[in-house]
Scaffold this motif. Sequence first.
Motif, mmCIF file in Angstrom:
data_model
loop_
_atom_site.group_PDB
_atom_site.id
_atom_site.type_symbol
_atom_site.label_atom_id
_atom_site.label_comp_id
_atom_site.label_asym_id
_atom_site.label_seq_id
_atom_site.Cartn_x
_atom_site.Cartn_y
_atom_site.Cartn_z
ATOM 1 N N THR A 1 0.863 -1.178 0.000
ATOM 2 C CA THR A 1 0.000 0.000 0.000
ATOM 3 C C THR A 1 0.905 1.234 0.000
ATOM 4 O OG1 THR A 1 -0.068 0.193 2.397
ATOM 5 C CG2 THR A 1 -1.746 -1.223 1.370
ATOM 6 N N PRO A 2 0.369 2.414 -0.339
ATOM 7 C CA PRO A 2 1.186 3.632 -0.261
ATOM 8 C C PRO A 2 1.740 3.876 1.148
ATOM 9 C CG PRO A 2 -0.764 4.045 -1.578
ATOM 10 C CD PRO A 2 -0.927 2.674 -0.968
ATOM 11 N N ASP A 3 0.978 3.520 2.186
ATOM 12 C CA ASP A 3 1.465 3.683 3.558
ATOM 13 C C ASP A 3 2.660 2.781 3.827
ATOM 14 O OD1 ASP A 3 -0.440 5.591 4.099
ATOM 15 O OD2 ASP A 3 -1.845 4.165 4.997
ATOM 16 N N TRP B 1 5.085 -0.538 -10.174
ATOM 17 C CA TRP B 1 3.852 -0.460 -10.964
ATOM 18 C C TRP B 1 2.797 0.111 -10.037
ATOM 19 C CZ3 TRP B 1 0.661 -5.388 -12.441
ATOM 20 C CH2 TRP B 1 -0.473 -5.010 -13.173
ATOM 21 N N ARG B 2 2.340 1.313 -10.365
ATOM 22 C CA ARG B 2 1.300 1.973 -9.565
ATOM 23 C C ARG B 2 -0.062 1.619 -10.141
ATOM 24 N NH1 ARG B 2 2.836 7.908 -10.447
ATOM 25 N NH2 ARG B 2 2.856 6.965 -12.444
ATOM 26 N N THR C 1 0.030 9.803 -7.994
ATOM 27 C CA THR C 1 1.242 10.512 -7.609
ATOM 28 C C THR C 1 2.477 9.686 -7.927
ATOM 29 O OG1 THR C 1 -0.022 11.385 -5.748
ATOM 30 C CG2 THR C 1 2.349 11.724 -5.701
ATOM 31 N N PRO C 2 3.439 10.262 -8.662
ATOM 32 C CA PRO C 2 4.685 9.525 -8.921
ATOM 33 C C PRO C 2 5.398 9.191 -7.611
ATOM 34 C CG PRO C 2 4.524 11.455 -10.325
ATOM 35 C CD PRO C 2 3.416 11.543 -9.328
ATOM 36 N N ALA D 1 2.469 3.002 -14.627
ATOM 37 C CA ALA D 1 1.248 3.509 -13.989
ATOM 38 C C ALA D 1 0.044 3.034 -14.788
ATOM 39 C CB ALA D 1 1.277 5.029 -13.926
ATOM 40 N N SER D 2 -0.991 2.637 -14.071
ATOM 41 C CA SER D 2 -2.226 2.214 -14.715
ATOM 42 C C SER D 2 -3.379 2.495 -13.767
ATOM 43 C CB SER D 2 -2.167 0.716 -15.051
ATOM 44 O OG SER D 2 -2.206 -0.055 -13.875
#
Length: 139
Positions: free
Chosen positions: A72-74, A88-89, A94-95, A104-105
């Motif tokens: 997760t981003p956290d 792979w986002r 946000t980059p 990114a997708s």
Amino acid sequence: MSARRDWLLQQMGITQYVLRRPRALQGEIAVTLPPHTRLLIIADVPPSTDDPLVSDVLRALAIDQHDAVALTPDQLAMLPDDSPCASWRLGIDTPLTLQGAQLASPALDELYQNASAKRALWRQICEHDSDFFTHPERP
């Protein structure tokens, strides 16, 4: 009370420091990556590497499921700063501050339904082919 304190410190020219990772002091453990990790999959709800679409993307990147880690981003914020890895986002706009190729997708649910998003992801994979297909541990 803290607003007044902040104002007084500002008036006295005292710089206040803000923790970059305050959760680290609240008992959260830093995330470490296995040394064989080649791809980070970052999503609000991390998918399983067994998911059919994720498996297809990993196969296209010539990355084994065990060499991909979903976070997760956290959790990503808890990684050490010196963790260069391709990423792979999924549904994250946000980059990332990570070094390495970044794909990114849209989120996985949308990616399943959106053929143009799949084509865009494939174009990104082709643009970063040297980052994925020239891994030093591969023959």
